[in-house]
Design a protein around this motif. Sequence first.
Motif, mmCIF file in Angstrom:
data_model
loop_
_atom_site.group_PDB
_atom_site.id
_atom_site.type_symbol
_atom_site.label_atom_id
_atom_site.label_comp_id
_atom_site.label_asym_id
_atom_site.label_seq_id
_atom_site.Cartn_x
_atom_site.Cartn_y
_atom_site.Cartn_z
ATOM 1 N N HIS A 253 0.853 -1.192 0.000
ATOM 2 C CA HIS A 253 0.000 0.000 0.000
ATOM 3 C C HIS A 253 0.891 1.244 0.000
ATOM 4 O O HIS A 253 1.727 1.411 0.893
ATOM 5 C CB HIS A 253 -0.909 -0.015 1.242
ATOM 6 C CG HIS A 253 -2.026 0.976 1.155
ATOM 7 N ND1 HIS A 253 -2.930 1.163 2.176
ATOM 8 C CD2 HIS A 253 -2.393 1.839 0.167
ATOM 9 C CE1 HIS A 253 -3.799 2.094 1.822
ATOM 10 N NE2 HIS A 253 -3.496 2.516 0.610
ATOM 11 N N ARG A 255 1.055 5.668 -0.743
ATOM 12 C CA ARG A 255 0.373 6.946 -0.905
ATOM 13 C C ARG A 255 1.306 7.914 -1.629
ATOM 14 O O ARG A 255 2.465 8.066 -1.244
ATOM 15 C CB ARG A 255 -0.025 7.532 0.452
ATOM 16 C CG ARG A 255 -1.150 6.804 1.142
ATOM 17 C CD ARG A 255 -1.609 7.538 2.386
ATOM 18 N NE ARG A 255 -0.532 7.759 3.324
ATOM 19 C CZ ARG A 255 -0.678 8.320 4.523
ATOM 20 N NH1 ARG A 255 -1.866 8.737 4.908
ATOM 21 N NH2 ARG A 255 0.348 8.475 5.319
ATOM 22 N N THR A 268 -3.657 13.815 -3.515
ATOM 23 C CA THR A 268 -3.226 12.516 -2.993
ATOM 24 C C THR A 268 -3.787 11.397 -3.850
ATOM 25 O O THR A 268 -4.945 11.439 -4.285
ATOM 26 C CB THR A 268 -3.691 12.340 -1.538
ATOM 27 O OG1 THR A 268 -3.210 13.438 -0.761
ATOM 28 C CG2 THR A 268 -3.160 11.041 -0.951
ATOM 29 N N GLU A 270 -3.805 6.957 -3.916
ATOM 30 C CA GLU A 270 -3.470 5.702 -3.246
ATOM 31 C C GLU A 270 -3.210 4.629 -4.287
ATOM 32 O O GLU A 270 -3.964 4.480 -5.255
ATOM 33 C CB GLU A 270 -4.606 5.270 -2.312
ATOM 34 C CG GLU A 270 -4.799 6.199 -1.132
ATOM 35 C CD GLU A 270 -5.557 5.540 -0.004
ATOM 36 O OE1 GLU A 270 -5.512 4.305 0.093
ATOM 37 O OE2 GLU A 270 -6.177 6.267 0.785
ATOM 38 N N CYS A 294 4.471 4.574 2.558
ATOM 39 C CA CYS A 294 4.026 3.198 2.355
ATOM 40 C C CYS A 294 3.759 2.530 3.699
ATOM 41 O O CYS A 294 4.197 2.997 4.754
ATOM 42 C CB CYS A 294 5.057 2.386 1.567
ATOM 43 S SG CYS A 294 6.588 2.061 2.477
ATOM 44 N N TRP A 303 2.110 3.718 8.825
ATOM 45 C CA TRP A 303 2.626 4.391 7.638
ATOM 46 C C TRP A 303 4.058 4.864 7.881
ATOM 47 O O TRP A 303 4.403 5.288 8.980
ATOM 48 C CB TRP A 303 1.764 5.600 7.301
ATOM 49 C CG TRP A 303 0.440 5.250 6.687
ATOM 50 C CD1 TRP A 303 -0.767 5.221 7.302
ATOM 51 C CD2 TRP A 303 0.205 4.878 5.325
ATOM 52 N NE1 TRP A 303 -1.750 4.854 6.424
ATOM 53 C CE2 TRP A 303 -1.184 4.647 5.189
ATOM 54 C CE3 TRP A 303 1.013 4.723 4.204
ATOM 55 C CZ2 TRP A 303 -1.769 4.257 3.980
ATOM 56 C CZ3 TRP A 303 0.430 4.345 3.004
ATOM 57 C CH2 TRP A 303 -0.934 4.116 2.903
#
Length: 663
Positions: A253, A255, A268, A270, A294, A303
């Motif tokens: 994941h 950002r 932003t 994702e 990440c 994060w």
Amino acid sequence: MAFSWIVPSAIWLVLHFTAESCRRGAVSAPRASGVCAKGTVTASSGQAVPPGTNITVSCRLAAPPGASWCWAAIFLNSSEQIRGQGGSVSKTFLLSSLGKHTFTCKSICGDKAKLVCGMDILAGTPPDEPRNVSCIQFGTKGRPTCTWHKGRLTYLDTAYGIELSNGTDTFCFPQETPNPVFGSGTLSKLDFNSNYTVVVSASNQLGNASSQPLTFMLVDIVKPHPPDFLVEFDDSSATSCSLSWHHEAQAQHYRLRYRPLSSSTWSTVEIFSREKYHLQGLEPDTAYEFQVSCRILPSRGLWSDWSSTQSQTPAAVPAGILDVWYRQQDLGPGHQNLSLFWKVSLVKPQKNPASSEQIRDNVCYGIRVSALYQGRAGQAASLRANSTAQAPSAGPQMFTTPWASGVLVSWEEIPAPQQRGCITAYHIYLHRSSRQGQPEVHAVPAGKVPRSLHIPVLQPGEHHELWMTAATAAGEGPRGNSDSVCLEGAGDWLTLVLVCSFLILSACVCSVPPARKVFQWLLSLLLPQWHSKAIPDPANATWAKSLTATKAELSAPSSPFLPSAFQEPETTPVEESWAEPPEPGDKLLVGSAGSRGHWPREQQLYQRLLLEPEYISSPGPSARSPEPEPEPIPLFPFLPPGPCCQGNLSLEGVKLSGSSFPR
């Protein structure tokens, strides 16, 4: 296979050697006293007491002074409290203040005071319950560090320790850096497949306390290092770029946020399970700041910090019609000078902010922008955006359908009031019942049409649990409905194929006459007894017995139809004749009793029909027929009937010809 248990076992052995045993409970302290060569000083309590405690302090000299003018005295914090003769003295004190209280015993002779002995009494409190316990590990290869808030100051020596348990064993790790307000300690290396519980304990001479347990897996507390990434611009476009990154933890994941350096507003994006992203919609010839963060799993973990870089987009290629003209100048015979001129006007893009009076928070809007020229609108550009967003309040409604060797997952869109912003992605979680650990995560970008995803290669016969979540720029929402899927095994199909193959093979074999006869013979041996029941004897029927009685009457001499010298003739078989029926004008001639005419022929025929009933199954409609036997149910309907069968012989369709009888 072996690696999955060797690594956790090795890590747990490290814990055995690095951790110390946990000791909880108040530390019992002996009675406070000071023993010296010249005398002693004692107290009626221990060395640590709560504030407001009364204690009695005694001072005794080792050798009584020889002079009567020498005294034994008790001092508190360098202040004399009491003196007495005879080499000993005592006094009761009220310790009302927190902290250390120093008592000394001295010998006073004249104006000289000599120190004999001394001791410290501590007035303090038991420890408070440690609060705000948290653990974090920086990077996937580090060691976790736990911190907590100690509470009020105890004014005593208080020991803090971290109790770590995996459900089987418990180990303690001491506090590393003493601090009056906060405590911290470092654990040994943990593995990603175990559940851990951490409890912080505190103890001193007046009591002990423990924090609330903190339960976690390693993936929940790992904070990855910021990813390294690279920004590359395409020469053919000044409004797009490609970003690629690499991370040691193989995070799932990411950002990405970016902004022009002249603006303070971030955009932003994702990104799931990818290490490259193509970004569009940038302004040409503009300096941008890009940042990437990440975490290991889409729905769990911490994060990382933002990694940042700055870059400038290329200048835009002129896109317009040039104004071109030339000037011609004659220089002489056969010579000319041509001067070429051109001009282009570039209009800088304008930013026109839309009115925000009607825009509500946490609502996703579809925005279309088109250029107007001479009263006509050009091609519109569209996007979905929101002013602010929150995580969705509900999950998608999911449907599962077994398909091919996997499962087809489809879902319905979340109602608009529950989206609370623009949906950026959907997450499909697949948990296999035969596996431990975290479920598989399949990320689907928002706007995918149709709203479905095929998950291939599922193990037949194994139960799989699936559920879905939706995410906005603010985070991931709760899970929706869940469903359990279990694909059918191959055993049922194998049984069906074998049965069909047997039936087809049997039909093929029975289509060949020699093989069919052999097959019928084998079936005759296997069929039950009732299927091969013999044909009953007609002579035992009721009508046959009644004919036997009629036979005696017909053989009597008084019959007017038979001669007195009648003898039973030989049996003549009944033959079926296909002779033509008599014409309508024909008559049957019957002679009188005196002249025989044609009578002997019909007489003999009538006699044989009546006296030989064993060859006739039914005498006519007036006789009572036996009840028919129930027909057996055929086991193999595709086979012809066998030699064993039942039925009655009827003469209704049989014609008798008298040509075969003697006259």
